[in-house]
Design a protein around this motif. Structure first.
Motif, PDB file in Angstrom:
ATOM      1  N   MET A  19       0.565  -1.497  -0.347  1.00 60.54           N
ATOM      2  CA  MET A  19      -0.443  -0.206   0.217  1.00 60.54           C
ATOM      3  C   MET A  19       0.865   1.394   0.063  1.00 60.54           C
ATOM      4  N   THR A  20       0.679   2.174  -1.001  1.00 65.55           N
ATOM      5  CA  THR A  20       1.038   3.279  -0.967  1.00 65.55           C
ATOM      6  C   THR A  20       1.055   4.306   0.201  1.00 65.55           C
ATOM      7  N   GLU A  21       1.976   4.639   0.971  1.00 67.64           N
ATOM      8  CA  GLU A  21       2.509   5.675   2.375  1.00 67.64           C
ATOM      9  C   GLU A  21       1.501   7.197   1.719  1.00 67.64           C
ATOM     10  N   PRO A  22       0.823   7.484   2.510  1.00 63.34           N
ATOM     11  CA  PRO A  22       0.100   8.853   1.942  1.00 63.34           C
ATOM     12  C   PRO A  22       1.734  10.011   1.892  1.00 63.34           C
ATOM     13  N   PRO A  23       1.486  11.235   1.930  1.00 61.85           N
ATOM     14  CA  PRO A  23       2.198  12.312   1.768  1.00 61.85           C
ATOM     15  C   PRO A  23       2.676  12.524   2.877  1.00 61.85           C
ATOM     16  N   ALA A  24       4.141  12.817   3.253  1.00 60.45           N
ATOM     17  CA  ALA A  24       4.111  13.086   5.210  1.00 60.45           C
ATOM     18  C   ALA A  24       3.390  14.892   4.800  1.00 60.45           C
ATOM     19  N   ILE A  25       3.566  15.402   3.954  1.00 64.90           N
ATOM     20  CA  ILE A  25       2.585  16.603   4.657  1.00 64.90           C
ATOM     21  C   ILE A  25       1.619  16.709   3.064  1.00 64.90           C
ATOM     22  N   ALA A  26       0.231  17.159   3.362  1.00 65.43           N
ATOM     23  CA  ALA A  26      -0.883  16.686   2.470  1.00 65.43           C
ATOM     24  C   ALA A  26      -1.481  18.247   3.344  1.00 65.43           C
ATOM     25  N   VAL A  27      -1.350  19.641   2.539  1.00 66.39           N
ATOM     26  CA  VAL A  27      -2.218  20.666   3.086  1.00 66.39           C
ATOM     27  C   VAL A  27      -2.848  21.308   1.672  1.00 66.39           C
ATOM     28  N   GLN A  28      -3.975  21.380   2.091  1.00 61.32           N
ATOM     29  CA  GLN A  28      -4.889  21.232   1.594  1.00 61.32           C
ATOM     30  C   GLN A  28      -5.898  22.841   1.519  1.00 61.32           C
ATOM     31  N   SER A  29      -6.060  23.558   0.717  1.00 56.29           N
ATOM     32  CA  SER A  29      -6.672  24.874   1.176  1.00 56.29           C
ATOM     33  C   SER A  29      -7.095  25.052   2.252  1.00 56.29           C
ATOM     34  N   LEU A  30      -5.991  25.455   2.950  1.00 54.65           N
ATOM     35  CA  LEU A  30      -5.382  25.841   4.242  1.00 54.65           C
ATOM     36  C   LEU A  30      -5.364  27.122   4.156  1.00 54.65           C
ATOM     37  N   ARG A  31      -6.531  27.432   5.634  1.00 55.12           N
ATOM     38  CA  ARG A  31      -6.951  29.334   5.849  1.00 55.12           C
ATOM     39  C   ARG A  31      -6.576  29.831   7.032  1.00 55.12           C
ATOM     40  N   LYS A  32      -6.000  30.630   7.601  1.00 58.43           N
ATOM     41  CA  LYS A  32      -6.455  30.423   9.450  1.00 58.43           C
ATOM     42  C   LYS A  32      -6.477  32.156   9.387  1.00 58.43           C
ATOM     43  N   ALA A  33      -7.609  32.728   9.642  1.00 57.43           N
ATOM     44  CA  ALA A  33      -7.962  33.910   9.943  1.00 57.43           C
ATOM     45  C   ALA A  33      -8.036  34.626  11.331  1.00 57.43           C
ATOM     46  N   TYR A  34      -7.383  35.392  11.860  1.00 53.47           N
ATOM     47  CA  TYR A  34      -7.644  35.971  13.579  1.00 53.47           C
ATOM     48  C   TYR A  34      -8.304  37.157  13.094  1.00 53.47           C
ATOM     49  N   ARG A  35      -9.503  37.191  13.311  1.00 51.69           N
ATOM     50  CA  ARG A  35     -10.902  38.610  13.524  1.00 51.69           C
ATOM     51  C   ARG A  35     -10.430  38.276  12.162  1.00 51.69           C
ATOM     52  N   LYS A  36     -10.188  39.452  11.983  1.00 44.67           N
ATOM     53  CA  LYS A  36     -10.059  39.871  10.327  1.00 44.67           C
ATOM     54  C   LYS A  36      -8.656  40.171   9.380  1.00 44.67           C
ATOM     55  N   ALA A  37      -7.711  40.088  10.784  1.00 44.76           N
ATOM     56  CA  ALA A  37      -6.662  39.198   9.232  1.00 44.76           C
ATOM     57  C   ALA A  37      -6.526  38.283   8.949  1.00 44.76           C
ATOM     58  N   VAL A  38      -5.115  37.984   8.048  1.00 48.01           N
ATOM     59  CA  VAL A  38      -5.720  36.800   7.316  1.00 48.01           C
ATOM     60  C   VAL A  38      -4.218  36.221   7.212  1.00 48.01           C
ATOM     61  N   ALA A  39      -3.761  35.284   8.061  1.00 49.78           N
ATOM     62  CA  ALA A  39      -1.901  34.967   8.268  1.00 49.78           C
ATOM     63  C   ALA A  39      -2.358  34.181   7.495  1.00 49.78           C
ATOM     64  N   VAL A  40      -2.931  32.622   6.882  1.00 48.03           N
ATOM     65  CA  VAL A  40      -2.266  31.515   5.782  1.00 48.03           C
ATOM     66  C   VAL A  40      -3.919  31.856   4.926  1.00 48.03           C
ATOM     67  N   ASP A  41      -3.601  32.335   3.988  1.00 44.92           N
ATOM     68  CA  ASP A  41      -5.300  32.205   3.051  1.00 44.92           C
ATOM     69  C   ASP A  41      -5.384  31.576   1.561  1.00 44.92           C
TER      70      ASP A  41
END
Lengths: 274, 251
Positions: free
Chosen positions: B1-23
């Motif tokens: 079985m193929t192992e999933p990738p070490a990291i898979a980031v998908q549509s990752l977003r982080k907002a702190y109130r109005k500030a968007v840190a990762v979009d």
């Protein structure tokens, strides 16, 4: 694939608890001021209240004041205060050392972390209070161990309350950063008036008595007075305190987990300044 | 079985109130790859790494490590990863050996004494093993932090400025060790750095972040060619100052 296949991480590992306890023991062993601090304040308290008890006992009802109610209350108050402070101090050591990120990124689980803090609370309590109980015997003739089974009841209930408060305070600090550190030092003092440490609960106005009876220490200190003054072990009070403590511990653990989750949402786990 | 990738980031977003840190970023780090995460201050690198570690919850999107969602299932994979960051420290009063012992036990490392001795030999820590961590020089602290990051032979290593404050000789030595470790363990490494020479040397792929988004990505050679530059530092400056890739700028 990796050279060695990854081993699954167990849901609970005594080794991880032991690892963290070892970390705090290394710290205590390496720092004599920390050890002195553990003994210093309980000793000052005991001496102060011991002499006060001697003085008042000579001018008031010796049955009440000569039975060790004051000095016993002082020793048990320190069990309560020190159990919370011992818990919170170990937690704060991680914040001061900027080590929390390392711990949170390790396989250490929240329950294991709390358990290690509980163990260290007991260690600190014994290091700080056992010498003081010996001094109380030597200087004022008060043998806290003569309370027998009552002492076990009192001790258990007080440390459970201390841990419940310590767990919530730790969660608040994780969520809000070191600006909330002052809570660790002061929050327990609310129990001093409301827990009726040095006076019977009947002294309080009616509405405040209702609040006081919601707090396990009230039952303990009422039980202490019943034991040293009337020579009656109030197991009913102890069982009620125990039941409330179980509820408090469950609620504080749930609050801690919720606060950790809130800290993850707020991004405050890696930025733990003010 | 193929192992999933070490990291898979998908549509990752982080907002702190109005500030968007990762979009809304997406990228993957396959097993055995070294990926560089570049960006100016406030570009969103640290928040991205924190979400990959599961210390910060995304507002939306997912960060998976070996297939495990780090927002909800991080405990399943924490023993396979480790990190080094300037945002954390080791307890100062504990000796190097005590610190490594504590972390070795936390990670359930077998034959821990041998492991510590091996790491100490590899990272030139043998002479300072019994010295309090707080008494070490910046370079020694960095090597101790690296030893802690390698204590569990992680399959995924997150490194945030691993050679900051090191002299060139020591920095080169640390980079060599990271290269060796990756080759020996086939480990995936996500490296955040401001040292472009380091990124060029170590990374198979480079992701350049700006204002929470991925401004560009590719192999170092691709990026140099695309921007018509000699060094990654010039490419970084082009991106940071809003100058597009040469290929795009050409009418």
């Amino acid at each position: 694939m990796s050279a060695a296949s990854p081993r699954p991480s167990p849901a609970f590992s005594p080794m991880r608890v032991y690892a963290l306890v070892t970390r705090y023991m290394y710290l205590l062993r390496s720092s004599w001021p920390r050890l002195v601090e553990l003994v210093y304040w309980p000793t000052v308290q005991m001496v102060t209240w011991g002499f006060l008890q001697l003085h008042v006992g000579q001018s008031a009802n010796p049955l009440v004041f000569g039975a060790g109610a004051f000095i016993g209350a002082m020793l048990l108050w320190d069990v309560l205060f020190r159990s919370q402070l011992g818990f919170s101090m170990s937690f704060l050591e991680e914040m001061w050392a900027r080590n929390m990120g390392n711990l949170l990124m390790s396989p250490l689980r929240p329950g294991e972390f709390l358990l290690a803090l509980v163990v260290m609370s007991l260690v600190r309590l014994f290091v700080g209070l056992v010498p003081v109980t010996v001094l109380a015997m030597a200087f004022f003739g008060f043998n806290v161990y003569a309370l027998g089974l009552g002492l076990a009841f009192f001790f258990t209930n007080l440390v459970l309350t201390g841990w419940a408060v310590g767990i919530v305070v730790s969660g608040v600090i994780l969520r809000n950063g070191m600006g909330a550190e002052g809570l660790a030092w002061t929050v327990m003092f609310l129990m001093l008036p409301l827990g009726c440490v040095y006076y019977p609960v009947s002294v309080l106005p009616g509405w405040l008595q209702t609040i006081a009876w919601m707090l396990p220490p009230t039952y303990v200190f009422e039980g202490l007075r019943a034991l040293v003054i009337d020579n009656v072990l109030r197991t009913d009070l102890m069982l009620q305190a125990f039941a409330i403590n179980l509820g408090l511990l469950a609620a504080s653990t749930a609050a801690f987990l919720w606060l950790v989750q809130e800290a993850r949402k707020a991004g405050s786990l890696l930025q733990q300044g003010e | 079985m193929t192992e999933p990738p070490a990291i898979a980031v998908q549509s990752l977003r982080k907002a702190y109130r109005k500030a968007v840190a990762v979009d809304g970023i997406s990228f993957a780090v396959p097993r055995g790859a070294v990926v560089g995460l570049l960006g100016g201050n406030g570009a969103g690198k640290t928040t991205t790494i924190a979400m990959i570690m599961g210390l910060v919850l995304p507002t939306s999107g997912t960060a998976r490590v070996f297939g495990h969602d780090m927002a909800t299932d991080r405990q399943a994979v924490l023993h396979r990863m480790n990190f080094e960051s300037p945002y954390v420290d080791m307890p100062h009063r504990l000796t190097v050996r005590q610190n490594l012992t504590v972390f070795g036990r936390l990670y359930g490392v077998p034959a821990l004494k041998d492991k510590i001795a091996g790491l100490a030999a590899d990272l030139d820590l043998t002479d300072i093993l019994d010295r309090p961590s707080g008494q070490l020089s910046a370079g020694q602290k960095t090597r101790v932090a690296l030893a802690k990051a390698l204590i569990n032979d992680p399959d995924l290593l997150l490194l945030d400025e691993p050679t900051a404050s090191l002299d060139p000789d020591t920095a080169d030595w640390v980079r060599t060790h990271i290269e060796d470790y990756r080759a020996r363990r086939n480990a995936a490494i996500l490296l955040a750095s401001h040292n472009m020479a380091e990124v060029e040397r170590l990374c198979d792929t480079v992701i350049i972040m700006k204002s929470g988004r991925i401004a560009d990505e590719g192999t170092p050679a691709d990026l140099l060619g695309r921007y018509g530059r000699e060094t990654l530092e010039d490419v970084f400056l082009d991106v940071a100052r809003g100058r597009g890739a040469a290929a795009e700028a050409t009418p």
